[in-house]
Motif scaffolding. Structure first.
Motif, short mmCIF file in Angstrom:
data_model
loop_
_atom_site.label_atom_id
_atom_site.label_comp_id
_atom_site.label_asym_id
_atom_site.label_seq_id
_atom_site.Cartn_x
_atom_site.Cartn_y
_atom_site.Cartn_z
N ALA A 1 31.92 42.80 28.91
CA ALA A 1 32.34 44.09 29.45
C ALA A 1 33.71 43.98 30.13
CB ALA A 1 31.29 44.61 30.45
N VAL A 2 33.93 42.84 30.78
CA VAL A 2 35.23 42.65 31.45
C VAL A 2 36.33 42.45 30.40
CG1 VAL A 2 36.51 41.26 33.13
CG2 VAL A 2 34.08 41.73 33.50
N LYS A 3 36.01 41.77 29.30
CA LYS A 3 37.00 41.62 28.22
C LYS A 3 37.44 43.00 27.72
CE LYS A 3 35.34 37.12 26.42
NZ LYS A 3 34.02 36.93 27.07
N ILE A 4 36.46 43.88 27.62
CA ILE A 4 36.75 45.22 27.09
C ILE A 4 37.54 46.05 28.11
CG2 ILE A 4 35.65 47.39 26.35
CD1 ILE A 4 33.29 45.52 25.32
N HIS A 5 37.04 46.10 29.35
CA HIS A 5 37.66 46.99 30.33
C HIS A 5 38.94 46.43 30.95
CE1 HIS A 5 33.45 48.72 30.40
NE2 HIS A 5 34.23 49.65 29.88
N ALA A 6 38.95 45.14 31.23
CA ALA A 6 40.13 44.61 31.93
C ALA A 6 41.24 44.22 30.96
CB ALA A 6 39.74 43.41 32.79
N LEU A 7 40.88 43.97 29.70
CA LEU A 7 41.90 43.49 28.75
C LEU A 7 42.05 44.38 27.52
CD1 LEU A 7 40.98 39.72 29.04
CD2 LEU A 7 43.21 40.70 29.61
N GLY A 8 41.19 45.39 27.39
CA GLY A 8 41.32 46.29 26.25
C GLY A 8 40.87 45.69 24.93
N ALA B 1 45.16 46.31 38.39
CA ALA B 1 43.90 45.70 37.95
C ALA B 1 42.78 45.92 38.96
CB ALA B 1 44.10 44.20 37.70
N LEU B 2 43.14 46.20 40.23
CA LEU B 2 42.10 46.31 41.25
C LEU B 2 42.11 47.64 41.98
CD1 LEU B 2 42.45 42.67 42.61
CD2 LEU B 2 40.37 43.64 41.60
N GLY B 3 43.11 48.48 41.70
CA GLY B 3 43.13 49.79 42.35
C GLY B 3 43.54 49.75 43.81
N VAL B 4 44.25 48.68 44.22
CA VAL B 4 44.73 48.65 45.60
C VAL B 4 45.82 49.72 45.76
CG1 VAL B 4 45.94 47.23 47.33
CG2 VAL B 4 44.23 46.18 45.82
N ASP B 5 45.83 50.38 46.91
CA ASP B 5 46.78 51.46 47.17
C ASP B 5 48.15 50.85 47.50
OD1 ASP B 5 48.23 53.64 48.09
OD2 ASP B 5 46.45 54.55 49.04
N ALA B 6 49.16 51.25 46.73
CA ALA B 6 50.51 50.72 46.97
C ALA B 6 50.97 50.97 48.40
CB ALA B 6 51.50 51.33 45.97
N ALA B 7 50.52 52.08 48.97
CA ALA B 7 50.93 52.42 50.34
C ALA B 7 50.36 51.43 51.34
CB ALA B 7 50.45 53.84 50.67
N ASP B 8 49.15 50.92 51.09
CA ASP B 8 48.56 49.89 51.97
C ASP B 8 49.39 48.62 51.95
OD1 ASP B 8 46.51 51.54 52.71
OD2 ASP B 8 44.96 50.55 51.50
N ILE B 9 49.80 48.24 50.71
CA ILE B 9 50.61 47.01 50.60
C ILE B 9 51.93 47.19 51.32
CG2 ILE B 9 51.79 45.46 48.98
CD1 ILE B 9 49.62 46.07 46.92
N GLU B 10 52.53 48.36 51.12
CA GLU B 10 53.80 48.69 51.76
C GLU B 10 53.67 48.63 53.30
OE1 GLU B 10 57.72 49.79 52.07
OE2 GLU B 10 56.63 49.32 50.21
N ARG B 11 52.60 49.24 53.81
CA ARG B 11 52.42 49.36 55.26
C ARG B 11 51.97 48.05 55.91
NH1 ARG B 11 48.37 52.78 55.25
NH2 ARG B 11 46.92 51.10 55.73
N ASP B 12 50.92 47.41 55.34
CA ASP B 12 50.29 46.27 56.01
C ASP B 12 50.69 44.93 55.42
OD1 ASP B 12 48.96 48.18 57.49
OD2 ASP B 12 47.18 48.17 56.18
N GLY B 13 51.33 44.94 54.24
CA GLY B 13 51.61 43.68 53.55
C GLY B 13 50.41 43.28 52.71
#
Lengths: 421, 421
Positions: free
Chosen positions: A314-321, B319-331
């Protein structure tokens, strides 16, 4: 000059710990023209330490002891050596400050047994150990009018190594005038020791006449080759080694992946940094070991963007297409899937190169078609994607290790073969 | 009973080969109540072999020698032992047949130097070695009227191991009546040797009276603790060790992460498999080392789904959905980012648990606010996500290793503390 190593610790005799310290010391001392005469491992008992030390002092004048310097009751090397050399243990205030700072820096409370580590024999030279709380000790003595040095160090490998490099070797080299041994080591990959030796056979037969010695240092998937020469004239030794090494490089050709004593990962990070290129990985059977190998190199963040470790389909499919239909049709260990993994990583992480591996690392999971050790690897570049199938052995750890080396060497050779415009 | 090991080979003293044979023999002999008194490594020289053997025979009555039995010129152990025991080398026809069959089976030509390996001392007992062309040799002698046994084996680890298990141990056990040694090892994590020793101090002081011995075996971030007892009555030894171990487990509490001699990764895979739970990781500074540690365990595919190694910030975001604004603000090295990484991995890979790590592994990259060794870790579960900040040292490799152990132990403790309904 000859030296001996004495390693102290019940755990060595009980087989709970493999003594890697002695080989490391043997190698670094040999590189400075000091040959180990004997390695002796004994238990944490005063009479054993005294007996081994007395015997060694009859044979050689430089003795390195490791182990038995910890804070707990079973560690008795320091007390034994103080008694042996008729010295008193005294509180060393400088060392006490060091140890306090060590605990303070880690936010840890300091126990009386830690404080006791600053009690040191009053007649020895203390060798500061910034990596831990047990200091090194340098004792001078004599036997039949020959000056002798006995050195005691902790057994924790990285503390011992720091002490040898920063304190012990410089002091030895200033005390004794030694010939220098110049050596150079190159790294080959993808060819066994005996085949490599056969390629360079004629040249190798002539080496002894040039007073240059060769050592093959094999590890799974790679062989380090070291040439060395000993001389009181360091430039002369260097010339001899360089001449022969150039000849070796010509003969060994592209089997050589690094011309200095660095790992394949280090060579790769160095080359991609120079070229301003980047890398990502998509890993199934290697389980993150490719990424871990690359990121173990300081400065790798300049070239390594990331990895998708896709253990589950499932990770091969979702994370790598990867196309679910490909997995269904060809299996996860297949050319189509490993190709899609590499391309998915390259595209999603936007890198110059992307590596992928999918295989059966073992020990279980093999089939008649795809036995354990069947590992597909792929390399995606701007020019397209190539895939290859490795047929390795049955040992999980070695299969992973060999796949990682094969993949990193592949990028290294590919990047090298491209002229940057 | 006491024994000694002598390993023969220039490569050991030059540091080209780490002596793993001695530890293996030490462990298997200890399990049969035979304690190694000393391990001695010497070079391939007759006078060294004779000296080491004479010294060992003054101390113990059982001596195991490995190495120096190969077919090439530098291998002299067999000739030296024949001279030492005043025996003649004679062609052994049975052995010659064995060796011929060995070459025949591999389709390899047999050279004169291989045939010479069937020349064996006429007074020794030959120990057949089906794994190679150098046989083991069993010599009987006596010293001060005590019967002694001296055994010579090849240095290739898997040939030596086969000989010990199939030939040497059975003969030793039928020659001497020996007590058994029973031992158990547990794994602790997150507490230093001296702190652990302090917690169990009173109990430890009483151990000797129970005739149980303790060994602390520290490695970065973890300490293995082994209790052992020796007795002619194996059940009695077992009872003593188990009683004391239970007491230790009570005192050490949750510092213990495994009650048998396995790694944290093995304990984790075993526990999650039992519980039917799964794990994923989101890794920045550990660079895939968490995933590599888990997937090094055979059978880990049942619990491990995958990892996102997000070295670059863009990968953290995509790949993980981290918010760019969090990285900008907190590192990138911050509570908010590591929390988002863990949650992103858990959600995208659909696992019971997800671990994340983001930090400054070193050696570069530190700031006054966030010095090298500052590492945020997070654990996402169905109950929510927790994050912690580790303050480690300056050594890149050790920082990664300690972070991995800390994270794996965290999941292990969390999973254990939950009752599955």
């Amino acid at each position: 000059m000859l030296a001996e190593v004495i390693t102290v610790g019940d755990e060595l005799l009980l087989g709970q710990t493999v003594d890697t310290n002695s080989a490391w010391m043997g190698e670094i001392l040999a590189s400075r023209g000091i040959a180990l005469n004997r390695i002796t491992s004994i238990s944490d008992q005063a009479e054993e330490i005294v007996a081994a030390l007395n015997e060694a002092r009859k044979r050689v004048d430089l003795i390195l002891i490791t182990g038995g310097l910890g804070p707990t009751r079973d560690d008795i090397t320091k007390h034994t050596l103080a008694d042996y050399f008729a010295m008193e243990l005294r509180m060393n205030e400088d060392v006490l400050k060091r140890i306090s700072a060590w605990f303070h820096g880690r936010g840890l409370p300091m126990l009386p047994m830690n404080k006791a580590q600053a009690m040191l024999p009053d007649g020895c030279t203390v060798l500061p150990n910034p990596r831990g709380t047990a200091m090194g000790m340098w004792f001078e003595a004599s036997q039949d009018n020959r000056p002798q040095v006995i050195i005691s160090m902790p057994g924790v490998p990285y503390e011992m190594k720091g002490l040898v490099e920063e304190e012990v070797l410089p002091r030895i080299l200033s005390k004794w005038e030694l010939p220098t041994r110049f050596h150079r080591t190159v790294l080959t990959q993808g060819i066994g020791e005996s085949y490599l030796s056969k390629i360079v056979n004629e040249w190798e037969e002539n080496l002894a006449r040039q007073d240059v010695s060769i050592a093959y240092l094999p590890a799974p998937g790679q062989v380090r080759v070291r040439l060395s020469a000993v001389s009181m004239d360091s430039e002369e030794a260097q010339r001899r080694v360089n001449t022969e090494l150039n000849e070796f490089l010509n003969l060994a050709g592209e089997h050589v992946v690094a011309e200095t004593d660095i790992s394949i990962a280090e060579a790769l990070v160095e080359l991609l940094t120079q070229r301003g290129e980047t890398l990502s990985t998509a890993e199934s059977c290697t389980g993150g070991a490719m990424a871990a190998a690359i990121t173990s190199v300081a400065g790798s963040s300049a070239v390594f963007k990331g990895a998708a470790v896709a253990y589950a389909n499932a990770v091969k499919i979702h994370a790598l297409g990867v196309d679910a239909a490909d997995i269904e049709r060809d299996g996860a260990v297949s050319e189509s899937v490993v190709t899609a993994m590499a391309e998915g990583a390259r595209e999603r992480m936007g890198t110059t190169y992307a590596l992928a591996a999918s295989g059966i690392a073992g020990p279980g999971g093999g089939t008649p078609d795809k036995p354990v050790g069947t590992i597909w690897i792929a390399l995606a570049t701007a020019e397209g994607t190539r895939a290859r199938c490795l047929k390795l052995g049955r040992h999980r750890g070695r299969n992973v290790q060999r796949t990682v080396l094969e993949c990193l060497a592949w990028v290294l050779r590919t990047a090298r073969s491209q002229n940057k415009d």
